[in-house]
Write a protein that holds these residues in place. Structure first.
Motif, PDB file in Angstrom:
ATOM      1  N   GLU A   1      -6.836  11.752 -11.760  1.00  0.00           N
ATOM      2  CA  GLU A   1      -8.326  11.457 -11.699  1.00  0.00           C
ATOM      3  C   GLU A   1      -8.591   9.991 -12.964  1.00  0.00           C
ATOM      4  O   GLU A   1      -9.419   8.852 -12.651  1.00  0.00           O
ATOM      5  CB  GLU A   1      -9.036  11.748 -12.539  1.00  0.00           C
TER       6      GLU A   1
ATOM      7  N   GLU B   1     -10.244  -4.194  -9.633  1.00  0.00           N
ATOM      8  CA  GLU B   1     -11.449  -4.868  -9.749  1.00  0.00           C
ATOM      9  C   GLU B   1     -11.393  -6.085 -10.916  1.00  0.00           C
ATOM     10  O   GLU B   1     -11.829  -7.367 -10.356  1.00  0.00           O
ATOM     11  CB  GLU B   1     -12.518  -3.659 -10.302  1.00  0.00           C
TER      12      GLU B   1
ATOM     13  N   LEU C   1      -6.112   6.810 -11.283  1.00  0.00           N
ATOM     14  CA  LEU C   1      -6.842   5.828  -9.980  1.00  0.00           C
ATOM     15  C   LEU C   1      -8.180   5.189 -11.125  1.00  0.00           C
ATOM     16  O   LEU C   1      -8.236   4.239 -10.216  1.00  0.00           O
ATOM     17  CB  LEU C   1      -7.450   7.258  -9.258  1.00  0.00           C
TER      18      LEU C   1
ATOM     19  N   LEU D   1      -9.558  11.003  -1.387  1.00  0.00           N
ATOM     20  CA  LEU D   1     -10.656  10.590  -3.336  1.00  0.00           C
ATOM     21  C   LEU D   1     -11.151   9.379  -3.367  1.00  0.00           C
ATOM     22  O   LEU D   1     -10.467   8.201  -2.481  1.00  0.00           O
ATOM     23  CB  LEU D   1      -9.315  10.778  -4.375  1.00  0.00           C
TER      24      LEU D   1
ATOM     25  N   PHE E   1       1.127   7.554  -5.969  1.00  0.00           N
ATOM     26  CA  PHE E   1       0.019   7.959  -6.542  1.00  0.00           C
ATOM     27  C   PHE E   1       0.563   9.690  -6.041  1.00  0.00           C
ATOM     28  O   PHE E   1      -0.190  10.480  -6.971  1.00  0.00           O
ATOM     29  CB  PHE E   1      -0.959   7.282  -5.257  1.00  0.00           C
TER      30      PHE E   1
ATOM     31  N   ILE F   1     -11.327   4.760   0.292  1.00  0.00           N
ATOM     32  CA  ILE F   1     -10.063   6.187  -0.161  1.00  0.00           C
ATOM     33  C   ILE F   1      -9.003   6.672   0.068  1.00  0.00           C
ATOM     34  O   ILE F   1      -8.183   5.857   1.018  1.00  0.00           O
ATOM     35  CB  ILE F   1     -10.640   7.134   1.863  1.00  0.00           C
ATOM     36  N   TYR F   2      -8.641   6.770  -1.358  1.00  0.00           N
ATOM     37  CA  TYR F   2      -7.268   7.411  -1.413  1.00  0.00           C
ATOM     38  C   TYR F   2      -7.254   9.175  -0.622  1.00  0.00           C
ATOM     39  O   TYR F   2      -7.248  10.071  -1.187  1.00  0.00           O
ATOM     40  CB  TYR F   2      -7.087   7.950  -2.658  1.00  0.00           C
TER      41      TYR F   2
ATOM     42  N   ASP G   1       0.698   4.208  -2.999  1.00  0.00           N
ATOM     43  CA  ASP G   1       0.800   5.912  -2.132  1.00  0.00           C
ATOM     44  C   ASP G   1       1.593   6.680  -2.887  1.00  0.00           C
ATOM     45  O   ASP G   1       1.492   7.275  -3.370  1.00  0.00           O
ATOM     46  CB  ASP G   1       0.382   5.406  -0.633  1.00  0.00           C
TER      47      ASP G   1
ATOM     48  N   CYS H   1      -7.833   1.752 -10.244  1.00  0.00           N
ATOM     49  CA  CYS H   1      -9.189   0.821  -9.930  1.00  0.00           C
ATOM     50  C   CYS H   1     -10.188  -0.596 -10.786  1.00  0.00           C
ATOM     51  O   CYS H   1     -10.472  -1.310 -10.209  1.00  0.00           O
ATOM     52  CB  CYS H   1     -10.293   1.783  -9.117  1.00  0.00           C
ATOM     53  N   GLU H   2      -9.715   0.465 -11.696  1.00  0.00           N
ATOM     54  CA  GLU H   2     -10.438  -0.759 -12.946  1.00  0.00           C
ATOM     55  C   GLU H   2      -9.455  -1.972 -12.761  1.00  0.00           C
ATOM     56  O   GLU H   2      -9.969  -3.345 -12.879  1.00  0.00           O
ATOM     57  CB  GLU H   2     -10.717  -0.027 -14.409  1.00  0.00           C
TER      58      GLU H   2
ATOM     59  N   VAL I   1     -15.144   3.577  -9.328  1.00  0.00           N
ATOM     60  CA  VAL I   1     -16.308   1.825  -9.311  1.00  0.00           C
ATOM     61  C   VAL I   1     -15.325   1.536  -8.314  1.00  0.00           C
ATOM     62  O   VAL I   1     -15.952   0.374  -7.556  1.00  0.00           O
ATOM     63  CB  VAL I   1     -14.391   1.434 -10.162  1.00  0.00           C
ATOM     64  N   LYS I   2     -14.757   2.023  -7.090  1.00  0.00           N
ATOM     65  CA  LYS I   2     -14.650   1.789  -5.771  1.00  0.00           C
ATOM     66  C   LYS I   2     -15.668   1.738  -5.263  1.00  0.00           C
ATOM     67  O   LYS I   2     -16.321   0.404  -4.495  1.00  0.00           O
ATOM     68  CB  LYS I   2     -13.461   1.851  -5.071  1.00  0.00           C
TER      69      LYS I   2
ATOM     70  N   TYR J   1     -13.203   7.109  -5.980  1.00  0.00           N
ATOM     71  CA  TYR J   1     -13.099   6.724  -7.468  1.00  0.00           C
ATOM     72  C   TYR J   1     -14.578   5.876  -7.634  1.00  0.00           C
ATOM     73  O   TYR J   1     -14.992   5.416  -6.523  1.00  0.00           O
ATOM     74  CB  TYR J   1     -12.148   5.490  -8.005  1.00  0.00           C
TER      75      TYR J   1
ATOM     76  N   LYS K   1     -14.588  11.085 -12.106  1.00  0.00           N
ATOM     77  CA  LYS K   1     -14.615  10.218 -11.950  1.00  0.00           C
ATOM     78  C   LYS K   1     -14.983   9.839  -9.919  1.00  0.00           C
ATOM     79  O   LYS K   1     -14.419   8.984 -10.164  1.00  0.00           O
ATOM     80  CB  LYS K   1     -13.268   9.182 -12.615  1.00  0.00           C
ATOM     81  N   ALA K   2     -14.473  10.830  -9.399  1.00  0.00           N
ATOM     82  CA  ALA K   2     -14.046  11.136  -8.517  1.00  0.00           C
ATOM     83  C   ALA K   2     -14.940  11.941  -7.508  1.00  0.00           C
ATOM     84  O   ALA K   2     -15.267  12.920  -7.646  1.00  0.00           O
ATOM     85  CB  ALA K   2     -12.450  10.796  -8.196  1.00  0.00           C
TER      86      ALA K   2
ATOM     87  N   ARG L   1       0.593  -1.201   0.273  1.00  0.00           N
ATOM     88  CA  ARG L   1      -0.151  -0.094  -0.314  1.00  0.00           C
ATOM     89  C   ARG L   1       0.908   1.152   0.348  1.00  0.00           C
ATOM     90  O   ARG L   1       0.560   2.149  -0.383  1.00  0.00           O
ATOM     91  CB  ARG L   1      -1.365  -0.207   1.814  1.00  0.00           C
TER      92      ARG L   1
END
Lengths: 343, 164
Positions: A187, A198, A190, B121, A178, B44-45, A175, A194-195, B125-126, B123, B63-64, A171
């Motif tokens: 965005e 998933e 991110l 943030l 990020f 959360i980011y 981070d 996330c996709e 999707v999350k 998002y 998106k967020a 993590r």
């Protein structure tokens, strides 16, 4: 050329260099890849502990303690059976070879009595000689394969060690990356993370649970049918099941061979095929819908092509990683297409 | 005895406690207990922005959702080709871009930091993934979000009514 074009070319060059580097060092990547996958599989459990407010190090230690107990428990139950099956298999190989030779010889006599022309042309003799030399060559390599498998036991020490650090620092690493992303791409990046998370999460966790279920069900089925080495074959069937489409067939083959050697008839082979079909039916209609492992959303032809390409590039590990890699490429491509402001 | 706080410090994450306390005061997480807020922290980011940095631009797909943890964010609306008007200045505890949790549409304004700022943030999707796994908490957040949007709509209607 515009500044944007230079950036695109630069990005493509960096990606190509990274792929080339990974390809060059692929022989040492296996423990790292397995550890990364394990860390990925375990991260939701870690998340549950962390959302209770526990420190990450404490969560990792709790998780490791639980897994150590489960692993030692499984080892106590399964390892003696596995070692017994391996030693019985290695001592029985000469007998199996004799049995197969005997069966084939009687079959040859029957066929040649019915059709003398086959004997005159020596078709069966030639085929048998070829098959025999092939089998001798392969059976001579069995101890070597087993030795290689046992050398992999060293990975059992290395993998938990690397996984521990992946879990602990994973993590923080994400981070760090990020924080370094320019804000206007936040965005987009991110959304990409996330996709991919998933899709990969669905795939790896789904495959892991599904394969464990298939392995256990196959083991039970083989024990009911009285096929030898049910534990080893069950484990092979479970592991093979991690490779979509091709895996289930690969898992059936060892069971068919062992079943035929023991029972010397076709009916056991039909029973084994029926048993594996039932296992696949349960997998497709009960297990998969429950664990939502259909999430990868790739066409079957794409999946088969990527698995074959993965096998060509990096062998078994390539077959296993082919689908997630294609999923990452697909997710990235869709984000780029949707968001023209990525670069 | 001092053993309890020592054990708490040893096993429990102080940063997590602070984050949960902070989220308790955000209107969209109103009424959620500590356990539910703990789950929310998992999606959360956090990101630090320098002063005068653009967070997102008007017209770009959102998106967020952003929550101001520290610092300040100014929301700008373009009034001409090179002109813009500041609609609001948001401090710690404020949130913006909440429409992105409902649908992926172009942003209606530009967000820019006025000083060094840390944002949380979430998002889409999350959040969708979270809703599927914990619909009870997800529904509560959506309900709170609907209340916030309804209040903002009422404010806008009243503003337009005054200008007529």
């Amino acid at each position: 050329m515009s500044n944007k074009t230079y950036k695109i070319i630069g990005l493509i060059l960096v990606i190509c260099a990274a792929i080339w580097l990974l390809f060059s060092i692929r022989s040492i990547l296996m423990p790292f890849v397995i550890s990364a996958v394990l860390a990925y599989l375990l991260s939701p459990l870690l998340g549950i502990l962390e959302t209770k407010g526990l420190k990450r190090i404490i969560s990792v230690l709790i998780l490791y303690s639980v897994f150590l107990i489960v692993f030692l428990g499984s080892a106590v139950l399964l390892l003696p059976q596995i070692f017994r099956e391996v030693s019985v298999l290695s001592s029985n190989i000469p007998e199996y070879t004799r049995n197969i030779k005997g069966s084939i010889y009687s079959l040859q006599l029957n066929i040649e009595n019915k059709y003398p022309i086959i004997k005159q042309k020596g078709i069966i003799d030639d085929s048998l000689k070829n098959a025999e030399s092939f089998l001798n060559e392969k059976t001579a390599q069995i101890p070597q394969y087993l030795a290689e498998a046992f050398s992999m036991l060293s990975l059992f020490v290395l993998i938990p060690f690397i996984t521990f650090f992946f879990l602990l620092e994973g993590r923080t690493g994400i981070d760090f990356v990020f924080q370094k992303i320019p804000s206007r791409y936040t965005e987009t990046i991110l959304s990409l993370i996330c996709e991919i998370d998933e899709v990969l999460g669905n795939f790896f966790r789904g495959q892991f649970i599904e394969s464990s279920c298939v392995g256990v069900l196959s083991m039970i089925g083989l024990l009911i049918l009285g096929v030898d080495y049910a534990v080893i074959i069950g484990i092979i069937a479970g592991l093979a099941n991690m490779i979509p489409y091709l895996g289930p067939f690969a898992g059936t083959v060892p069971a068919l061979i062992v079943g035929f050697i023991k029972f010397q008839n076709i009916s056991i082979m039909i029973k084994i095929i029926a048993m594996f079909s039932i296992v696949q039916f349960i997998d497709n209609n009960i297990i998969q819908p429950i664990i939502l492992s259909h999430g990868v959303n790739l066409h079957p032809v794409t999946v088969i092509f990527s698995i074959m390409a993965g096998a060509q590039v990096a062998g078994v590990i390539g077959m296993f990683l082919a689908v997630p890699v294609v999923c990452i490429i697909k997710a990235t491509f869709l984000i780029i297409v949707r968001r023209k402001d990525l670069i | 005895m001092a053993i309890k706080p020592t054990l708490k410090n040893l096993f429990f994450d102080k940063e997590f406690e602070e984050k949960v306390k902070f989220l308790q005061n955000i209107p969209i997480f109103e009424g959620l207990n500590k356990g539910a807020l703990g789950k929310i922290t998992g999606i959360i980011y956090s990101k630090k922005y320098a002063a005068d940095e653009i967070i997102f631009e008007e017209g770009k797909v959102g998106k967020a959702l952003f929550i101001v943890s520290s610092g300040e964010v100014a929301i700008h609306k373009a009034t001409g080709e090179n002109d813009s008007k500041i609609l609001a200045k948001l401090g710690p505890g404020s949130f913006f871009g909440e429409m992105a949790l409902l649908e992926e549409l172009p942003r209606s304004a530009t967000a820019k930091t006025t000083q060094e700022t840390t944002l949380f943030l979430i998002y889409k999707v999350k959040f969708d993934w979270f809703m599927e796994r914990d619909p009870r908490v997800g529904l509560k957040v959506i309900f709170n979000l609907a209340k916030v949007l309804s209040a903002r709509l009422r404010e806008t209607s009243e503003f337009f009514a005054k200008t007529l």
